[in-house]
Design a protein around this motif. Structure first.
Motif: not given
Length: 217
Positions: A135-138, A67-77, A140-147
């Motif tokens: 956390r590593e996947l998410n 289940f965790l692997a699925v969640l991680e894969d979902t966030y990766l996508n 960069p998005l917040i950093i980009t949005l901040g920029e």
């Protein structure tokens, strides 16, 4: 032939390993989305994937790890799809509009994503809590949005003092709540909120709310 040698015969060769693992993740995603973590069955996942059940335990050890692997894969996508938007190439206002529209359409086209999040929230994020990968996947998005927000502050198109994490939560929440509660909302208001016209009205409203907040008057 020893028992160990015989069991190894059930493990796919290296060239097939990635394909087998991906088949398991897709099958598990659909099973968890349909039945939640508690109702999901490894036997059905194996049947969906067309693989031996023992391979699931070989790759993922147990249902919670899967289940965790699925969640991680979902966030990766979703994070990969967001990167493909090339938001930093757009003006700040256009970038935020693009992200807002993308989020709505992604949730609409991937209802399994919402179902998986609902399931994990029922478990108080017990699986995601220990996942450094998510956390590593998410981040960069917040950093980009901040920029993007900082560029907009500097060029005068956006107001200052906007927290990028709070802004993203608002963008996601305005889409998430509507879609994840579509049945109850449609029932209590007496309108089919999933009709094309209603969906377009919702997207327009979300964009108006978000851009109305970030744009400098």
């Amino acid at each position: 032939m020893t028992d160990t040698e015989e069991s190894r015969g059930d493990i796919p060769k290296q060239r097939d390993a990635d394909r087998s693992r991906e088949a398991i993740l897709v099958a598990a995603r659909d099973e968890f989305a349909a039945h939640g973590l508690g109702g999901a069955r490894v036997e059905r996942i194996a049947e969906r994937a067309g693989l031996n059940k023992r391979l699931i335990y070989y790759y993922f050890e147990n249902k919670d790890a899967l289940f965790l692997a699925v969640l991680e894969d979902t966030y990766l996508n979703i994070r990969e799809a967001e990167r493909a938007l090339h938001l930093t190439d757009l003006t700040p206002a256009d970038a935020i509009r693009r992200l807002t529209e993308f989020t709505w359409h992604y949730y609409l086209e991937h209802p399994e994503f919402l179902s998986l999040l609902n399931s994990e929230n029922l478990h108080r994020a017990g699986h995601l809590h220990d996942s450094s990968r998510v956390r590593e996947l998410n981040s960069p998005l917040i950093i980009t949005l901040g920029e993007i927000l900082e560029r907009g502050r500097i060029d005068g198109s956006l107001r200052g003092g906007i927290d990028p994490m709070q802004l993203y939560i608002s963008i996601a929440g305005l889409s998430y709540f509507y879609l994840s509660n579509q049945y109850t909302l449609s029932s209590i208001f007496g309108h089919d909120l999933m009709k094309p016209k209603a969906l377009q009205q919702r997207l327009s409203h979300i964009c108006d709310v978000i851009l109305g907040y970030v744009l400098r008057e």
